[in-house]
Design an enzyme around this catalytic site. Structure first.
Site, PDB file in Angstrom:
ATOM      1  N   GLY A 103       0.822  -1.201   0.000  1.00  0.00           N
ATOM      2  CA  GLY A 103       0.000   0.000   0.000  1.00  0.00           C
ATOM      3  C   GLY A 103       0.861   1.258   0.000  1.00  0.00           C
ATOM      4  O   GLY A 103       1.961   1.297  -0.569  1.00  0.00           O
ATOM      5  N   SER A 104       0.384   2.286   0.673  1.00  0.00           N
ATOM      6  CA  SER A 104       1.059   3.585   0.632  1.00  0.00           C
ATOM      7  C   SER A 104       2.397   3.610   1.352  1.00  0.00           C
ATOM      8  O   SER A 104       3.151   4.585   1.207  1.00  0.00           O
ATOM      9  CB  SER A 104       0.137   4.668   1.216  1.00  0.00           C
ATOM     10  OG  SER A 104      -0.983   4.865   0.381  1.00  0.00           O
ATOM     11  N   THR A 105       2.723   2.564   2.129  1.00  0.00           N
ATOM     12  CA  THR A 105       4.058   2.524   2.721  1.00  0.00           C
ATOM     13  C   THR A 105       5.122   2.362   1.640  1.00  0.00           C
ATOM     14  O   THR A 105       6.311   2.596   1.894  1.00  0.00           O
ATOM     15  CB  THR A 105       4.186   1.369   3.739  1.00  0.00           C
ATOM     16  OG1 THR A 105       4.027   0.118   3.067  1.00  0.00           O
ATOM     17  CG2 THR A 105       3.151   1.494   4.844  1.00  0.00           C
TER      18      THR A 105
END
Length: 639
Positions: A326-328
């Site tokens: 995801g956004s990590t």
């Protein structure tokens, strides 16, 4: 008719000649026989005496004590404890039915125990000892010893067995041991003779299995006298074996317990890593299980409860589980693009809520868009469109190269079971594995940690540690072997511009400490505790869902990564909560508590948290199954 004298004389001469030949042959044979007897009885006397001795004396192996396992502060994680058991020799027992009846009045034996013992007795020779029951209490063994005259053929014995005093806390790290099986032997080309000993214990999973050769030790021997039937008469001599090596891990027991307790019953994983040397301070997968159940022989009911649990307690999610990050993953895309020079830190890109690619729209999580954003704002507010644009400019090859530089898509060498490689996809990978060409849309999905990208919690923690320091540290689990310190491994500087790294670090700081940051509610107040982090939410379905209205298994995964303290990083933390819904609500608060506990060395005071969160945190901690928590961080639970 009378024979002529001449014929009679001729016949007598023939008989005499035959007699001489026969007598000479007999004398020659007797001479050979006498010579052979002398050769065997005199010349070869020592050889045959040795052979006779070997028929009378047997050499048997003595199992060595298994090596112990400790945490970084010397707390025992895996130990050897005395195992009290009862054995029976059939030929000495007489009436087995009567003997078992007497025995059941003294120790707890189920019908299954008795039936199993009887089957084993029938399979063995009458003079071979057969175990009736083990893992008994001292009181039970003492009861049998006192009543020994009434229990012919029954003998109490003591040996060693593995025990894990911290139970569930280290189940996925250390693993467990169990008796050698035919399957185990089949995997070995030249098995150690020790493995032939009945019920000899070897590592099955985890560190116990991966370090089996170190932990096992070497066998001792004993010389015993046996009679012609093979029955043991007495022990003549004994030479003890060499104990297995003791291992000291990098993990802190108190912190490990806290992480496990904080994850609670969630299907989740968390990793805490020292950013300076790669030492893993805590690595947990939830829910866990009691490894002692497997050492004793797990029941069908207990095993079914583990295998049928939809939260998969037997799986080690911290290294085996791979998830879309995801956004990590946006830090990876940002670093790749800025290092390639396709964008500058101050350059802004407009987010109107989506990016048009041909006939398809790639949406941002914020439907109305974020407006004009640069690197700092895009990370702080987790804008998707910014990274779609970067991916189209920089391409998947550069993104994947940066991912591997930060530790994603690489199987790291740790003595744990099923360490996953993850996936940093390339054009060649897709063509080889899926027989399809890489599309620009694939790059856009990968830029925000979706699509084909996969990473484990261990890899996410390592990625964060490398971003925090710019150094290519490698994860380390074993600190020392028999008190010999193991080397700290590093690949040296990762080769990213310090200026670019600083820009990303500042943006991660704002994620946790700016009011517009996605993890602002999960912040810590003191400067020496402040985190730099990144939230992430990864879809498990191709369509967007409302996490509050769909079944648990259809909800998005929640992720959070961070390092702390910001000014002088010491630790990196990653948290993944399966189907948690959102990184800011499900994963970030867990990581915040772990950071506070790790930096403080024990349960921190409540004033390190925002006032509006303290009551909620206190309630969570009150219900956590913590052990004593000492101020030096080496304790096992809470005072």
């Amino acid at each position: 008719m009378r024979r002529a004298p001449r014929d009679t004389e001729e016949s007598a001469r023939r008989i005499t000649r035959r007699g001489l030949i026969l007598g000479g042959s007999m004398l020659g044979f007797m001479g050979v026989l006498a010579g052979r007897m002398r050769y065997m009885q005199v010349d070869q006397a020592d050889t045959f005496r040795l052979l006779a001795e070997e028929n009378r004396i047997n050499i048997r192996l003595i199992p060595p004590a298994r090596g112990l396992i400790f945490d970084r502060n010397g707390v025992e994680i895996a130990e050897n404890v005395q195992n009290y058991r009862i054995v029976i020799v059939r030929e000495d027992a007489g009436d087995l039915e009567q003997t078992f009846a007497k025995l059941r009045s003294l120790v707890p034996l189920s019908d299954d125990d008795v039936e199993r013992a009887l089957r084993e007795i029938r399979r063995r020779s009458p003079f071979v000892p057969v175990t009736i029951a083990d893992q008994l209490a001292w009181e039970d063994v003492a009861e049998v010893a006192v009543n020994a005259p009434a229990l012919p053929g029954v003998t109490p014995e003591v040996g060693l067995t593995r025990h894990y005093p911290l139970g569930e806390d280290f189940a996925h790290v250390v693993g467990y041991v169990g008796p050698v099986s035919d399957h185990d032997l089949g995997k070995l080309t030249n098995p150690d003779p020790l493995l032939q000993i009945p019920k000899f214990q070897i590592g099955k999973v985890g560190l116990e299995a991966k370090s089996e050769d170190l932990l096992r030790g070497s066998a001792g021997t004993k010389r015993i006298e046996v009679n012609a039937g093979g029955r043991v008469m007495r022990e003549l001599s004994r030479q003890e074996g060499q104990k297995g090596a003791d291992l000291q891990l990098t993990i802190n027991t108190g912190l490990q317990n806290f992480v496990n307790a904080r994850l609670s019953t969630e299907s989740a994983a968390a990793v805490v890593m020292d950013v300076n040397d790669g030492d893993i301070l805590a690595i947990a997968s939830s829910p866990s299980f009691d490894p002692n159940l497997f050492v004793r022989g797990i029941s069908i009911k207990d095993y079914r409860n583990l295998t049928e649990n939809d939260h998969r307690p037997l799986a080690n999610k911290s290294v085996q589980g791979t998830y879309p990050p995801g956004s990590t993953f946006k830090m990876v895309t940002a670093l790749a693009a800025h290092e390639a020079g396709v964008v500058t830190a101050g350059e802004t890109i407009y987010c109107g809520g989506y990016k048009q690619l041909g006939t398809r729209r790639f949406h941002c999580w914020k439907r109305g868009g974020h407006g004009w954003v640069d690197l700092h704002d895009s990370l702080m507010r987790s804008c998707d469109v910014y990274y779609y644009e970067l991916a189209e400019r920089v391409g998947i090859e550069n993104i994947s190269k940066m991912a591997r530089k930060l530790g994603i898509g690489i199987r790291h060498d740790l003595p744990m079971s099923a360490v996953a490689e993850g996936l940093a996809p390339t054009k060649a990978w897709k063509e080889s594995r899926r027989q399809e060409s890489w599309m620009v849309g694939d790059s856009l999905n990968a830029s925000i940690g979706q699509g084909f990208v996969l990473a484990s919690p261990l890899q996410l923690a390592l990625m964060t540690a490398r971003i925090a320091t710019g150094e290519g540290i490698r994860p380390r689990l074993v600190k020392s072997i028999d008190a010999v310190e193991q080397p700290i491994l590093t690949d040296g500087p990762i080769g990213i511009s310090p200026t670019t790294l600083k820009q990303v670090q500042k943006a991660m700081y704002s994620v946790s400490n700016s009011r517009r940051g996605t993890a602002y509610r999960a912040r810590l107040l003191p400067e020496e505790y402040k985190m730099a982090g990144k939230t992430g939410t990864s879809q498990v379905r191709s369509v967007v869902v409302n996490n509050k209205t769909v079944p648990w298994e259809q909800r998005d995964h929640a992720l959070f990564v961070c390092f702390a303290p910001y000014d002088k990083p010491r630790i990196a933390v990653s948290v993944v909560v399966e189907h948690g819904g959102g990184g800011s609500t499900a994963a970030a608060p867990v990581a915040r508590d772990i950071v506070a506990r790790a930096l403080h060395g024990s349960l921190p005071p409540m004033d390190v948290f925002p006032s509006g969160e303290r009551d909620k945190i206190a309630e969570i901690w009150e219900n956590m199954p913590l052990r004593r928590d000492d101020t030096d961080g080496t304790g096992n639970d809470r005072a």
